[in-house]
Design a protein around this motif. Structure first.
Motif, PDB file in Angstrom:
ATOM      1  N   CYS A  66       0.824  -1.274   0.150  1.00  0.00           N
ATOM      2  CA  CYS A  66       0.079   0.000  -0.224  1.00  0.00           C
ATOM      3  C   CYS A  66       0.816   1.218  -0.046  1.00  0.00           C
ATOM      4  CB  CYS A  66      -0.947  -0.155   1.230  1.00  0.00           C
ATOM      5  SG  CYS A  66      -2.253  -1.322   1.070  1.00  0.00           S
ATOM      6  N   LEU A  67       2.008   1.153   0.621  1.00  0.00           N
ATOM      7  CA  LEU A  67       3.040   2.333   0.591  1.00  0.00           C
ATOM      8  C   LEU A  67       3.832   2.502  -0.268  1.00  0.00           C
ATOM      9  CD1 LEU A  67       3.295   2.402   4.469  1.00  0.00           C
ATOM     10  CD2 LEU A  67       1.472   3.580   3.207  1.00  0.00           C
ATOM     11  N   ALA A  68       4.026   1.329  -1.201  1.00  0.00           N
ATOM     12  CA  ALA A  68       4.921   1.208  -2.410  1.00  0.00           C
ATOM     13  C   ALA A  68       4.798   2.505  -3.277  1.00  0.00           C
ATOM     14  CB  ALA A  68       4.601  -0.080  -3.123  1.00  0.00           C
ATOM     15  N   PRO A  69       5.551   2.793  -4.165  1.00  0.00           N
ATOM     16  CA  PRO A  69       5.526   3.814  -5.301  1.00  0.00           C
ATOM     17  C   PRO A  69       4.126   3.583  -5.830  1.00  0.00           C
ATOM     18  CG  PRO A  69       7.631   3.165  -5.307  1.00  0.00           C
ATOM     19  CD  PRO A  69       6.908   1.942  -4.399  1.00  0.00           C
ATOM     20  N   ALA A  70       3.276   4.677  -6.452  1.00  0.00           N
ATOM     21  CA  ALA A  70       2.185   4.453  -6.848  1.00  0.00           C
ATOM     22  C   ALA A  70       1.901   3.158  -7.757  1.00  0.00           C
ATOM     23  CB  ALA A  70       1.675   5.825  -7.554  1.00  0.00           C
ATOM     24  N   ALA A  71       2.952   3.027  -9.005  1.00  0.00           N
ATOM     25  CA  ALA A  71       2.427   2.140 -10.010  1.00  0.00           C
ATOM     26  C   ALA A  71       2.795   0.707  -9.535  1.00  0.00           C
ATOM     27  CB  ALA A  71       3.674   2.389 -11.058  1.00  0.00           C
ATOM     28  N   GLU A  72       3.161   0.725  -8.169  1.00  0.00           N
ATOM     29  CA  GLU A  72       3.348  -0.757  -7.456  1.00  0.00           C
ATOM     30  C   GLU A  72       2.096  -0.836  -6.491  1.00  0.00           C
ATOM     31  OE1 GLU A  72       7.206  -1.129  -6.013  1.00  0.00           O
ATOM     32  OE2 GLU A  72       7.907  -0.173  -7.753  1.00  0.00           O
ATOM     33  N   ARG A  73       1.379  -0.007  -6.195  1.00  0.00           N
ATOM     34  CA  ARG A  73       0.413  -0.019  -5.346  1.00  0.00           C
ATOM     35  C   ARG A  73      -1.003  -0.937  -6.087  1.00  0.00           C
ATOM     36  NH1 ARG A  73      -0.281   5.953  -4.021  1.00  0.00           N
ATOM     37  NH2 ARG A  73       1.928   6.040  -3.369  1.00  0.00           N
ATOM     38  N   PRO A  74      -1.845  -1.599  -5.167  1.00  0.00           N
ATOM     39  CA  PRO A  74      -2.890  -1.945  -5.711  1.00  0.00           C
ATOM     40  C   PRO A  74      -3.679  -0.759  -6.409  1.00  0.00           C
ATOM     41  CG  PRO A  74      -2.671  -2.859  -3.494  1.00  0.00           C
ATOM     42  CD  PRO A  74      -1.751  -1.994  -3.894  1.00  0.00           C
ATOM     43  N   ALA A  75      -4.394  -1.008  -7.551  1.00  0.00           N
ATOM     44  CA  ALA A  75      -5.107  -0.099  -8.243  1.00  0.00           C
ATOM     45  C   ALA A  75      -6.145   0.811  -7.698  1.00  0.00           C
ATOM     46  CB  ALA A  75      -5.151  -0.429  -9.941  1.00  0.00           C
ATOM     47  N   ASN A  76      -6.960  -0.200  -7.074  1.00  0.00           N
ATOM     48  CA  ASN A  76      -8.123   0.440  -6.352  1.00  0.00           C
ATOM     49  C   ASN A  76      -8.757  -0.558  -5.318  1.00  0.00           C
ATOM     50  OD1 ASN A  76      -9.358  -1.820  -7.719  1.00  0.00           O
ATOM     51  ND2 ASN A  76      -9.488  -0.873  -9.532  1.00  0.00           N
ATOM     52  N   GLY A  77      -9.681  -0.161  -4.660  1.00  0.00           N
ATOM     53  CA  GLY A  77     -10.364  -1.082  -3.726  1.00  0.00           C
ATOM     54  C   GLY A  77     -10.462  -2.547  -3.689  1.00  0.00           C
ATOM     55  N   ASP A  78     -10.918  -2.729  -5.053  1.00  0.00           N
ATOM     56  CA  ASP A  78     -11.137  -4.271  -5.444  1.00  0.00           C
ATOM     57  C   ASP A  78      -9.750  -5.005  -5.429  1.00  0.00           C
ATOM     58  OD1 ASP A  78     -13.777  -4.027  -5.890  1.00  0.00           O
ATOM     59  OD2 ASP A  78     -13.736  -3.379  -7.803  1.00  0.00           O
ATOM     60  N   ALA A  79      -8.671  -4.239  -6.060  1.00  0.00           N
ATOM     61  CA  ALA A  79      -7.432  -4.949  -6.099  1.00  0.00           C
ATOM     62  C   ALA A  79      -6.715  -4.884  -4.672  1.00  0.00           C
ATOM     63  CB  ALA A  79      -6.480  -4.040  -7.148  1.00  0.00           C
ATOM     64  N   LEU A  80      -7.199  -3.937  -4.007  1.00  0.00           N
ATOM     65  CA  LEU A  80      -6.750  -4.168  -2.463  1.00  0.00           C
ATOM     66  C   LEU A  80      -7.473  -5.585  -1.836  1.00  0.00           C
ATOM     67  CD1 LEU A  80      -5.067  -3.094  -0.117  1.00  0.00           C
ATOM     68  CD2 LEU A  80      -7.115  -1.454   0.317  1.00  0.00           C
ATOM     69  N   LEU A  81      -8.655  -5.544  -1.845  1.00  0.00           N
ATOM     70  CA  LEU A  81      -9.490  -6.579  -1.437  1.00  0.00           C
ATOM     71  C   LEU A  81      -8.662  -8.083  -1.917  1.00  0.00           C
ATOM     72  CD1 LEU A  81     -12.908  -5.419  -1.439  1.00  0.00           C
ATOM     73  CD2 LEU A  81     -11.502  -5.722   0.537  1.00  0.00           C
ATOM     74  N   ASP A  82      -8.500  -7.938  -3.265  1.00  0.00           N
ATOM     75  CA  ASP A  82      -7.732  -9.156  -3.684  1.00  0.00           C
ATOM     76  C   ASP A  82      -6.495  -9.632  -3.214  1.00  0.00           C
ATOM     77  OD1 ASP A  82      -9.799  -9.557  -5.402  1.00  0.00           O
ATOM     78  OD2 ASP A  82      -8.871  -8.573  -7.418  1.00  0.00           O
ATOM     79  N   LEU A  83      -5.758  -8.476  -2.807  1.00  0.00           N
ATOM     80  CA  LEU A  83      -4.454  -8.645  -2.140  1.00  0.00           C
ATOM     81  C   LEU A  83      -4.544  -9.205  -0.658  1.00  0.00           C
ATOM     82  CD1 LEU A  83      -1.267  -8.185  -2.077  1.00  0.00           C
ATOM     83  CD2 LEU A  83      -1.884  -5.942  -1.106  1.00  0.00           C
ATOM     84  N   VAL A  84      -5.536  -8.675   0.143  1.00  0.00           N
ATOM     85  CA  VAL A  84      -5.657  -9.189   1.224  1.00  0.00           C
ATOM     86  C   VAL A  84      -6.309 -10.658   1.428  1.00  0.00           C
ATOM     87  CG1 VAL A  84      -7.199  -8.652   3.390  1.00  0.00           C
ATOM     88  CG2 VAL A  84      -6.383  -6.773   2.245  1.00  0.00           C
ATOM     89  N   ALA A  85      -7.200 -10.706   0.415  1.00  0.00           N
ATOM     90  CA  ALA A  85      -7.632 -12.258   0.216  1.00  0.00           C
ATOM     91  C   ALA A  85      -6.518 -13.284   0.054  1.00  0.00           C
ATOM     92  CB  ALA A  85      -9.023 -12.524  -0.853  1.00  0.00           C
ATOM     93  N   GLY A  86      -5.615 -12.952  -0.887  1.00  0.00           N
ATOM     94  CA  GLY A  86      -4.665 -13.686  -1.232  1.00  0.00           C
ATOM     95  C   GLY A  86      -3.683 -14.025   0.016  1.00  0.00           C
ATOM     96  N   ALA A  87      -3.572 -12.981   0.723  1.00  0.00           N
ATOM     97  CA  ALA A  87      -2.772 -13.145   2.116  1.00  0.00           C
ATOM     98  C   ALA A  87      -3.276 -13.917   3.031  1.00  0.00           C
ATOM     99  CB  ALA A  87      -2.526 -11.628   2.812  1.00  0.00           C
ATOM    100  N   ARG A  88      -4.681 -13.799   2.968  1.00  0.00           N
ATOM    101  CA  ARG A  88      -5.433 -14.802   4.018  1.00  0.00           C
ATOM    102  C   ARG A  88      -5.126 -16.193   3.580  1.00  0.00           C
ATOM    103  NH1 ARG A  88     -11.305 -13.357   4.603  1.00  0.00           N
ATOM    104  NH2 ARG A  88     -11.258 -15.010   6.163  1.00  0.00           N
ATOM    105  N   LYS A  89      -5.296 -16.447   2.375  1.00  0.00           N
ATOM    106  CA  LYS A  89      -5.195 -18.090   1.641  1.00  0.00           C
ATOM    107  C   LYS A  89      -3.734 -18.320   1.893  1.00  0.00           C
ATOM    108  CE  LYS A  89      -8.528 -17.432  -1.807  1.00  0.00           C
ATOM    109  NZ  LYS A  89      -8.809 -17.379  -3.391  1.00  0.00           N
ATOM    110  N   THR A  90      -2.572 -17.468   1.829  1.00  0.00           N
ATOM    111  CA  THR A  90      -1.553 -17.845   2.187  1.00  0.00           C
ATOM    112  C   THR A  90      -1.101 -18.352   3.636  1.00  0.00           C
ATOM    113  OG1 THR A  90      -0.553 -16.515   0.459  1.00  0.00           O
ATOM    114  CG2 THR A  90       1.107 -17.057   1.902  1.00  0.00           C
ATOM    115  N   ARG A  91      -1.810 -17.706   4.438  1.00  0.00           N
ATOM    116  CA  ARG A  91      -1.714 -17.932   5.948  1.00  0.00           C
ATOM    117  C   ARG A  91      -2.411 -19.244   6.332  1.00  0.00           C
ATOM    118  NH1 ARG A  91      -2.463 -12.354   6.373  1.00  0.00           N
ATOM    119  NH2 ARG A  91      -4.361 -12.633   7.517  1.00  0.00           N
ATOM    120  N   ALA A  92      -3.563 -19.660   5.426  1.00  0.00           N
ATOM    121  CA  ALA A  92      -4.749 -20.722   6.044  1.00  0.00           C
ATOM    122  C   ALA A  92      -3.818 -21.929   5.706  1.00  0.00           C
ATOM    123  CB  ALA A  92      -5.790 -20.677   5.337  1.00  0.00           C
TER     124      ALA A  92
END
Length: 92
Positions: A66-92
């Motif tokens: 989220c704090l990366a340079p703009a081009a490397e951040r999730p593009a919007n809220g949907d992409a951020l949710l995908d990132l969070v969901a992916g992190a949850r799957k990795t930990r599960a």
């Protein structure tokens, strides 16, 4: 709890004010508003939570994205949710 304090802007609108420390570098530089500004602000808020509570869930990687340079951040809220969901799957 997240709220809009009247500083929201339409995508592409001129930069406006914001809370010190939570405004993206691009907005501070006067670039037009982007959903990535909100992703940056979310990352800063999450960073504050993790600083206070620790990071038992490994959310630091999400903060970093989220704090990366703009081009490397999730593009919007949907992409951020995908990132969070992916992190949850990795930990599960």
């Amino acid at each position: 709890l997240l709220a809009d304090f009247g500083i929201a802007r339409a995508v592409g609108a001129a930069s406006g004010g914001g809370s010190a420390g939570y405004v993206s570098p691009e907005r501070l530089a006067g670039e037009p508003a982007s959903p990535r500004d909100d992703v940056y602000g979310f990352g800063r808020a999450l960073e504050d939570v993790l600083d206070a509570l620790g990071d038992p869930g490994g959310l630091g990687a999400i903060v970093a994205r989220c704090l990366a340079p703009a081009a490397e951040r999730p593009a919007n809220g949907d992409a951020l949710l995908d990132l969070v969901a992916g992190a949850r799957k990795t930990r599960a």
